[in-house]
Motif scaffolding. Structure first.
Motif, PDB file in Angstrom:
ATOM      1  N   TRP A  66       0.774  -1.100  -0.037  1.00 48.79           N
ATOM      2  CA  TRP A  66      -0.058  -0.148   0.055  1.00 48.79           C
ATOM      3  C   TRP A  66       0.786   1.080   0.062  1.00 48.79           C
ATOM      4  CZ3 TRP A  66      -5.222  -1.077  -0.793  1.00 48.79           C
ATOM      5  CH2 TRP A  66      -5.438  -2.300  -0.577  1.00 48.79           C
ATOM      6  N   GLU A  67       2.243   1.192   0.279  1.00 45.58           N
ATOM      7  CA  GLU A  67       3.098   2.291   0.239  1.00 45.58           C
ATOM      8  C   GLU A  67       4.282   1.749  -0.587  1.00 45.58           C
ATOM      9  OE1 GLU A  67       4.166   2.777   4.164  1.00 45.58           O
ATOM     10  OE2 GLU A  67       2.338   3.529   4.974  1.00 45.58           O
ATOM     11  N   GLN A 240       5.268   2.329  -8.854  1.00 42.52           N
ATOM     12  CA  GLN A 240       4.674   3.180  -7.643  1.00 42.52           C
ATOM     13  C   GLN A 240       5.118   4.610  -7.517  1.00 42.52           C
ATOM     14  OE1 GLN A 240       6.231   0.464  -4.488  1.00 42.52           O
ATOM     15  NE2 GLN A 240       4.133  -0.012  -3.807  1.00 42.52           N
ATOM     16  N   LYS A 244       2.717   7.716  -7.864  1.00 39.51           N
ATOM     17  CA  LYS A 244       2.579   8.900  -6.770  1.00 39.51           C
ATOM     18  C   LYS A 244       2.747  10.326  -7.382  1.00 39.51           C
ATOM     19  CE  LYS A 244       4.532   9.500  -2.157  1.00 39.51           C
ATOM     20  NZ  LYS A 244       5.662   9.169  -1.267  1.00 39.51           N
TER      21      LYS A 244
END
Length: 847
Positions: A66-67, A240, A244
């Motif tokens: 999730w990060e 990711q 972001k």
């Protein structure tokens, strides 16, 4: 003789060779002996231990997808104990081997190291300490290589590892500058070393929260590394970071690179890359049918079973986005049934279910799901605090909704004609019996399916019922036994030789069991008639009025909560409109209409808004609500009739101990602000004033009223806390022993009907103390009860000092101030004020 000479020769030769391998001699034999021993014995075993420890760290690491993933898959704790028993044995062994190699095989002669493997030993030492979270000692090991082995072929590695350690020590800026210098100075860096350095640079920029800079270096690292596992991880991180930065298309390309590696990378990268691409799907322009097929294939693939929790969650999100809420709920529940170790994923499932039920106004269910969310989230997070606040607000909603539903039902029953009411309860009783019968049948069937009674010899010998309880204590077991007996033997009389073939053998059908079960149920259900239920309904006018009043307040509070706290304007309008149809007390009508006026404006119901506006201005032209409608942009600095301002004035009266007038005004104001959110504050102030004015019992009764009447407000919770934690300690058992007291008071009693005399005495006493220069004492006029008050002298250090003061006041020719008085320790004065038992104290002192 020959053999003796042979062995002697071998021993001498071994001794010569051994002496030639001294660490102090710079000979060919010595250098090679120690180098080979270091490399293929000590360092080899140390390297094996290091690899095992590192593999163990990687295996036990749980990535949080999730990060943004960290570069290294290693769990670093904030505090690590230094004792060896708390350290990883593999890293401890690697460190010991490195130290052993340095201590036993180092050949430092004339300031120069002759063993070419010692720099490898220091590198191993630094790595072992790094992975064991001994960062400062690790930094020393790498610095030693840089300082004393400038010609080592491990210089570049030592520099990279030194900066990795700096990053762990949060020296991110220093590490970034040094790593950039390494690329310029070290031309002999291998691609893998460069990949490691670029990856750590990316980690440093991530630590500094500059994802755009981190993206540059993670892209480079993914191209340079030769390790496929690392390439898959770096590409996933790259995706990711693109997400972001809001670059969805580039992120999808990066995730596709991970997917294309297929079985060359761990399955978790492959699956999560698929799921990330699905989350980036554009529902406005994409092919949702194709996306559904992709999700179904992921579910069907047996290799994906460990990841079904995430796949079902993603599938649920897909259904939510296309408007199929029922299918989404099914998949959220499927995700939860996988019993995932991912706590955050579980929290997302519960949160989605909570929000869904909240939107459907199923507040009890939503509250239960919000509780589950809170159990899965770290306490010290903003999301936790936000959800906890929402959950607390739900308590109010659930409570008021239950009150509204319950009272509506009772009021509806009360207003029914007698015949209709009887028919209603007769139908209700029938439903209860039917349900109980079905439950009993289900239980009997369950007993049958589980083979409640076994025919084993051991069961017969034990006389057991099969579930650990005596057979005849279980009604269901007895019913099943009867049915089994009759099915096999028919109806037999209780007589000798009942099993003989000449006896009657009427076999029963399978439908015998329901009859038995029904009989048991009817015997077990308490025989209640419709008249019994009707008798429990409230019939007195005061009871009915109380129900109606409570119901109306619940609807009003629900309207305010939906409007102010949840912004659920349609629900707020529904509750307030329904409230007005009940024709409530006048004090609720105006605030309800004003809030409806605001709600109609927020929902663009302009015709209704204008209608209510005219109604308020015509019917209540002098109210503060009319003023606000006429002057919407004006901030009213001090509305003297506002509850806040009224409360401030009343609290000032409380501090001035004007209890009698305060309680009278409080009763009026409580009636005036009935239904207002500020009302519990007035009630708690009244309870406190009663405690000061009438004592412990009045205080306890008033607190209990506040706690029961307003249980969901802060004031109600405070009252409950006082009742549970403070009041028990305040209950009177006896007066305190005054032998150790260091503070006394002198009380001069006055009747409240003669307060003017008390005030004059207070003034004369003040002047007298100033005349005799007793400035360290203070005087007050304290209310004691509705009939009596005290003029009190404070801060006397002993009973004898208090008696001396009284005598001085009475006998001093210039003062001559004498009156009946009571000398009391400060601790006992608190008891007297709380329990209003000054007479008991005087009796105790006299005796």
């Amino acid at each position: 003789m020959k053999s003796l000479l042979y062995y002697t020769f071998c021993l001498v030769l071994f001794g010569v060779l051994l002496s030639g391998c001294s660490r102090k001699k710079d000979s060919f034999v010595s250098r090679n002996f120690h180098a080979v021993t270091t490399e293929y014995n000590t360092l080899y075993n140390g390297g094996v231990a290091l690899d095992k420890g590192r593999a163990s760290l990687v295996e036990t690491f749980n990535d949080n997808y999730w990060e943004v993933l960290p570069i290294e898959r290693i769990v670093f704790t904030e505090n690590t104990a230094s004792g060896e028993e708390n350290r990883d044995p593999n890293f401890l062994k690697a460190e010991e081997k490195a130290i052993k190699a340095i201590q036993r095989h180092a050949m430092k002669i004339d300031g120069e190291e002759r063993n070419p493997q010692i720099d490898e030993a220091f590198l191993l030492l630094g790595k072992a300490r790094y992975y064991d979270q001994q960062f400062v000692p690790a930094l020393e090991a790498f610095n030693y290589i840089l300082a004393y082995y400038p010609k080592s072929n491990n210089i570049a590695q030592a520099k990279v590892w030194k900066e990795k350690t700096n990053i762990r020590l949060e020296n991110n800026v220093i590490a970034i500058d040094n790593l950039k210098d390494i690329f310029e100075v070290e031309s002999e860096l291998s691609n893998q070393d460069r990949a490691d350095a670029h990856a750590m640079l990316a980690q440093a920029f991530l630590n500094l929260e500059t994802p755009d800079s981190a993206l540059v270096y993670i892209k480079s690292a993914s191209k340079l590394t030769k390790k496929l596992e690392e390439r898959g991880r770096y590409n996933f991180i790259k995706g990711q970071l693109y997400n972001k930065l809001g670059k969805t298309d580039s992120a999808n390309l990066a995730f596709q690179e991970v997917i294309d590696l297929n079985r060359k990378v761990p399955r978790k990268y492959h699956i999560n890359a698929h799921l990330e691409k699905i989350r980036n799907f554009d529902y406005a322009s994409g092919d949702t049918l194709l996306l559904r097929e992709r999700l179904d294939l992921l579910v069907k693939n047996r290799e994906n079973r460990p990841f079904l929790d995430k796949i079902y969650y993603t599938k649920a999100t897909y259904f939510m986005n296309i408007g199929k809420e029922d299918s989404a709920i099914v998949n959220y529940n499927k995700s939860l049934l996988q019993k995932s170790s991912d706590q955050f994923l579980n929290s997302r499932d519960y949160l989605a279910l909570a929000d869904y039920n909240f939107d459907k106004a199923a507040y009890k269910t939503a509250g239960a799901y919000y509780d589950s969310v809170l159990n899965k989230l770290p306490v010290r997070t903003r999301e936790y605090r936000s959800i906890r606040k929402k959950r607390e607000n739900l308590n109010d909603v659930i409570g008021y909704e239950n009150t509204a539903i319950r009272n509506d039902s009772i009021i509806r029953l009360i207003t029914m004609p007698e015949e209709e009411l009887t028919a209603y309860f007769e139908a209700y009783i029938s439903k209860i019996k039917e349900k109980a019968t079905q439950d009993s049948l289900a239980r009997v069937e369950e007993v049958r399916n589980q083979e409640f009674f076994t025919n084993s010899t051991s069961s017969r010998k034990q006389g057991a019922a099969g579930v650990g309880e005596f057979y005849f204590y279980n009604d269901v077991a007895v019913a099943y036994g009867k049915q089994s007996f009759e099915k096999q033997w028919g109806n037999r009389r209780l007589e000798d030789r009942w099993r003989t073939s000449t006896k009657q053998n009427t076999l029963q059908g399978a439908n015998t069991l329901p009859g038995i079960a029904t009989t048991i149920v009817e015997e077990q259900i308490e025989a209640k008639t419709a008249a019994d239920y009707i008798a429990t309904l409230p019939r007195e006018r005061t009871q009915i009025d109380s129900l109606i009043k409570e119901r109306n307040v619940a609807y009003f509070q629900l309207g305010l909560i939906y409007k102010e706290k949840f912004k659920e304007f349609p629900l707020a309008i529904e509750r307030l409109e329904k409230l007005i149809t009940f024709e409530p007390d006048e004090k609720l009508i105006l605030p309800a209409k004003y809030n409806l006026y605001q709600l109609y404006g927020n929902t663009d119901a302009f015709a209704k808004e204008d209608s209510l506006k005219n109604d308020i201005l015509t019917t209540y032209p002098n109210s503060r609500y009319a003023q606000r409608i006429n002057n919407p942009n004006t901030v009213f600095a001090a509305d003297v009739d506002a509850p806040e301002e009224v409360y401030k004035r009343l609290y000032d009266r409380f501090k001035a101990e004007e209890f009698e007038t305060l309680l009278t005004v409080l009763d009026t104001r409580i009636e005036q602000f009935y239904g207002d959110p500020y009302l519990p504050k007035f009630e708690l102030l009244k309870a406190t004033a009663l405690g000061r004015y009438k004592g412990y019992e009045a205080y306890k009764t008033a607190l209990n009223f506040v706690a029961l009447t307003y249980p969901r407000t802060e004031e109600g919770k405070k009252a409950q806390s006082l009742l549970q934690k403070v009041l028990p300690n305040m209950a009177f058992s006896s007066f305190d022993d005054e032998a150790l007291s260091v503070s006394y008071k002198v009380l001069f009693p006055f009747e409240n009907k003669d307060l003017v005399a008390a005030q004059e005495f207070n003034k004369k006493l003040q002047e007298a103390l100033e005349k005799v220069k007793y400035d360290n004492f203070t005087i007050s006029l304290d209310s004691y009860s509705p009939e009596q008050s005290f003029v009190v002298v404070h801060y006397l250090s002993s009973r004898s000092q208090a008696e001396g003061l009284v005598e001085l006041l009475a006998n001093n020719d210039e003062i001559k101030l004498s009156r009946d008085n009571i000398i009391i320790a400060s601790e006992n004065y608190k008891i007297v004020q709380l329990h209003k038992n000054v007479e008991d104290y005087q009796e105790k002192i006299t005796n």
